[in-house]
Design an enzyme around this catalytic site. Structure first.
Site, mmCIF file in Angstrom:
data_model
loop_
_atom_site.group_PDB
_atom_site.id
_atom_site.type_symbol
_atom_site.label_atom_id
_atom_site.label_comp_id
_atom_site.label_asym_id
_atom_site.label_seq_id
_atom_site.Cartn_x
_atom_site.Cartn_y
_atom_site.Cartn_z
ATOM 1 N N SER A 147 0.853 -1.199 0.000
ATOM 2 C CA SER A 147 0.000 0.000 0.000
ATOM 3 C C SER A 147 0.880 1.237 0.000
ATOM 4 O O SER A 147 2.066 1.161 0.379
ATOM 5 C CB SER A 147 -0.857 -0.001 1.273
ATOM 6 O OG SER A 147 -1.500 1.241 1.427
ATOM 7 N N TYR B 248 -2.202 -0.564 10.496
ATOM 8 C CA TYR B 248 -2.179 -0.845 9.050
ATOM 9 C C TYR B 248 -0.833 -0.417 8.454
ATOM 10 O O TYR B 248 -0.148 -1.210 7.810
ATOM 11 C CB TYR B 248 -3.340 -0.097 8.388
ATOM 12 C CG TYR B 248 -3.495 -0.375 6.911
ATOM 13 C CD1 TYR B 248 -4.063 -1.570 6.460
ATOM 14 C CD2 TYR B 248 -3.083 0.549 5.962
ATOM 15 C CE1 TYR B 248 -4.215 -1.822 5.110
ATOM 16 C CE2 TYR B 248 -3.231 0.302 4.602
ATOM 17 C CZ TYR B 248 -3.801 -0.888 4.175
ATOM 18 O OH TYR B 248 -3.947 -1.140 2.833
HETATM 19 N N1 LIG Z 1 -8.630 -0.567 -0.861
HETATM 20 C C1 LIG Z 1 -7.594 0.258 -0.944
HETATM 21 O O1 LIG Z 1 -7.745 1.503 -1.077
HETATM 22 C C2 LIG Z 1 -6.202 -0.306 -0.901
HETATM 23 C C3 LIG Z 1 -5.134 0.554 -1.185
HETATM 24 C C4 LIG Z 1 -3.838 0.053 -1.136
HETATM 25 C C5 LIG Z 1 -3.620 -1.259 -0.816
HETATM 26 N N2 LIG Z 1 -4.670 -2.073 -0.535
HETATM 27 C C6 LIG Z 1 -4.364 -3.472 -0.194
HETATM 28 O O2 LIG Z 1 -4.907 -4.315 -1.187
HETATM 29 C C7 LIG Z 1 -5.289 -5.561 -0.620
HETATM 30 C C8 LIG Z 1 -6.754 -5.833 -0.939
HETATM 31 O O3 LIG Z 1 -7.531 -4.784 -0.432
HETATM 32 P P1 LIG Z 1 -9.079 -4.590 -0.813
HETATM 33 O O4 LIG Z 1 -9.408 -3.176 -0.569
HETATM 34 O O5 LIG Z 1 -9.343 -5.182 -2.139
HETATM 35 O O6 LIG Z 1 -9.737 -5.442 0.362
HETATM 36 P P2 LIG Z 1 -11.188 -6.111 0.500
HETATM 37 O O7 LIG Z 1 -11.577 -5.941 1.919
HETATM 38 O O8 LIG Z 1 -12.133 -5.617 -0.550
HETATM 39 O O9 LIG Z 1 -10.873 -7.652 0.218
HETATM 40 C C9 LIG Z 1 -9.999 -8.372 1.043
HETATM 41 C C10 LIG Z 1 -10.220 -9.855 0.833
HETATM 42 O O10 LIG Z 1 -9.317 -10.535 1.714
HETATM 43 C C11 LIG Z 1 -10.023 -11.564 2.385
HETATM 44 N N3 LIG Z 1 -9.393 -11.817 3.679
HETATM 45 C C12 LIG Z 1 -9.384 -11.020 4.771
HETATM 46 N N4 LIG Z 1 -8.739 -11.620 5.777
HETATM 47 C C13 LIG Z 1 -8.314 -12.812 5.326
HETATM 48 C C14 LIG Z 1 -7.595 -13.904 5.907
HETATM 49 N N5 LIG Z 1 -7.183 -13.874 7.174
HETATM 50 N N6 LIG Z 1 -7.338 -14.984 5.140
HETATM 51 C C15 LIG Z 1 -7.765 -15.027 3.857
HETATM 52 N N7 LIG Z 1 -8.472 -14.062 3.273
HETATM 53 C C16 LIG Z 1 -8.733 -12.960 3.992
HETATM 54 C C17 LIG Z 1 -11.453 -11.056 2.517
HETATM 55 O O11 LIG Z 1 -12.372 -12.110 2.730
HETATM 56 C C18 LIG Z 1 -11.627 -10.325 1.180
HETATM 57 O O12 LIG Z 1 -12.111 -11.192 0.193
HETATM 58 C C19 LIG Z 1 -5.012 -5.437 0.885
HETATM 59 O O13 LIG Z 1 -3.775 -6.023 1.194
HETATM 60 C C20 LIG Z 1 -4.969 -3.943 1.106
HETATM 61 O O14 LIG Z 1 -4.190 -3.596 2.204
HETATM 62 C C21 LIG Z 1 -5.961 -1.621 -0.584
#
Ligand SMILES: NC(=O)c1ccc[n+]([C@@H]2O[C@H](COP(=O)([O-])OP(=O)(O)OC[C@H]3O[C@@H](n4cnc5c(N)ncnc54)[C@H](O)[C@@H]3O)[C@@H](O)[C@H]2O)c1
Length: 426
Positions: free
Chosen positions: A301, A314
């Protein structure tokens, strides 16, 4: 100790060695399946490997020695069938032949029958029909171009794992990799979500392009079982994308240890566990696939590159993820395993920001965090304006970085920002 843990003809270890050997000779990814235990029939065209000489203490097999036996047997198999004269000329145009079935024996006892083909459906069909007709292998990869379609070609027929792939960024990664020809394991705590998405992908791609698996990345036994399932089903892996992540914001003065640990266990420890078991698998495959590059990619991130106010659990876990990425990269380079991170900016289209009940836009609107904002659109505009490129990060932006990392053979231990200029490297 490590030697003694390997049981004789351990099917998983042999599967990785055999798949590695095919990758090495063809320079292509393959899918390998094992007949159910108890299969003793030896197909006519099979490559037969006797691993009895690699046995020690009557019980265990030396994997390194088994890899050598495998390589020698393959070379002898090729030599026995070497074409001559006009046949050799004709063959050099179509590629060389390879066995589609490998039988591993211990003296006279069949230990495992493995079926190989270029994709999941073809390998499965071969196994079910016991079709041992030879494979035609092209010898080298076509040169890569620089446009996006060519770049996506670097994942064709590769086997990929995407954790947290049931929704959000992970779902886009799984869909994109499948559309580019990969076979994707969608591993998520939400099995139902992974199953629904896999069914949608398979219907769209008209092949088995996605397979759902349950995993909790914070639980070692669960991660171990995930990799076992993967080896049992397809014989190995090429791309491991550690994407599962959670966010629970909170002030350092107020956040409970429970909430802090929840975030850290999934975002930081979860990446360690996924990288550990992917690394063990890739290392084994490397014994016979010496020139094959494999990838571990963490979806990190922009909060892994700069602090995040009242969001320390985070940001801390994401900073730590980059430390792990760099350290694992140093250690695993010996096995041709690349370890890199992608650092996306805010993904406004995902549920974290846009969920109508719990999303950050609605939360910030209610909390009055954005001065003068009356609607969600005002909050969104405020955050978009913080980005020099004036928009949030999309799944396609993340995919371009992933394709770059996979295609680029000379890069490891890096964290690639995908932030529209909002956060830059120091
Ligand atoms: N959304 C943002 O703005 C953003 C920005 C930068 C980075 N990220 C990173 O991208 C990645 C995905 O984020 P997102 O926003 O798509 O998240 P999201 O919440 O939409 O999806 C996350 C997925 O991970 C699964 N998950 C959660 N805990 C778990 C576990 N212990 N074991 C297996 N699966 C698990 C959930 O069931 C879900 O399907 C993350 O690592 C997040 O930190 C997100």
């Amino acid at each position: 100790m490590e030697r003694a843990e390997r049981k004789l003809a351990d099917p998983a270890a042999m599967a990785l060695l055999i798949r590695g050997l095919y990758i090495h000779t063809g320079r292509y990814p393959w899918v390998l399946m094992q007949s159910p235990p108890g299969e003793t029939e030896i197909p006519q065209e099979a490559l037969i490997i006797d691993i009895a000489p690699a046995r020690y203490d009557h019980q265990y097999v030396d994997i390194e020695y088994a890899a050598k036996i495998l390589q020698d047997a393959y070379t002898a198999w090729e030599f026995d069938r070497a074409p001559a004269g006009a046949e050799a000329l004709a063959r050099s145009e179509t590629g060389k032949k390879a066995p589609s079935c490998v039988v591993v024996q211990d003296a006279d006892t069949v230990q495992g029958v493995y079926w190989i083909d270029r994709d999941f459906d073809a390998a499965k069909e071969r196994m079910e029909a016991k079709n041992d007709a030879l494979l035609t292998e092209k010898v080298s990869l076509p040169p890569l171009g620089f446009n996006a379609a060519h770049r996506a070609g670097v994942v064709k027929n590769k086997i990929a794992l995407v954790t947290g792939g049931a929704q959000g960024i992970g779902a886009i990664i799984a869909q994109s990799l499948a559309a580019s020809g990969a076979l994707v394991f969608i591993a998520d705590r939400n099995l139902e979500g992974a199953e629904t998405l896999a069914a949608q992908i398979n219907a769209k791609e008209k092949r088995t392009a996605a397979i759902p698996v349950a995993v909790d990345v914070a639980d070692e036994a669960s991660v171990k079982a995930l990799f076992k399932t993967l080896i049992q089903n397809v014989g190995g892996l090429d791309i491991c994308i550690s994407n599962a992540g959670v966010l629970k914001a909170g002030s350092v003065l107020e956040q409970s240890l429970q909430d802090f640990s929840f975030v850290t266990d999934i975002n930081y420890t979860g990446f360690f566990l996924i990288a550990k078991y992917a690394g063990l698998l890739f290392r084994e495959q490397h014994r016979t696939a010496l020139h094959w590059k494999t990838d571990i990619i963490q979806i990190n991130s922009k909060s892994g590159l700069e602090g995040s106010n009242k969001n320390g659990a985070y940001a801390g876990g994401k900073f730590g993820g980059i430390g792990l990425t760099k350290s694992f990269a140093l250690e695993l380079a010996d096995y041709n395993i690349k370890v890199n991170a992608v650092c996306p900016g805010n993904f406004f289209d995902g549920s974290l920001w846009s969920d109508p009940e719990k999303g950050l836009f609605v939360q910030y609107l209610r909390a009055g965090k954005v001065p003068g904002a009356k609607h969600i659109a005002d909050v969104k505009a405020y955050y978009e304006a913080k980005v020099p490129m004036k928009r949030g990060c999309t799944g396609q932006d993340v995919m371009r970085a992933i394709y770059y990392i996979i295609e680029q053979e000379y890069e490891t231990g890096q964290a690639v920002p995908v932030t529209g200029g909002q956060v830059m490297l120091h």
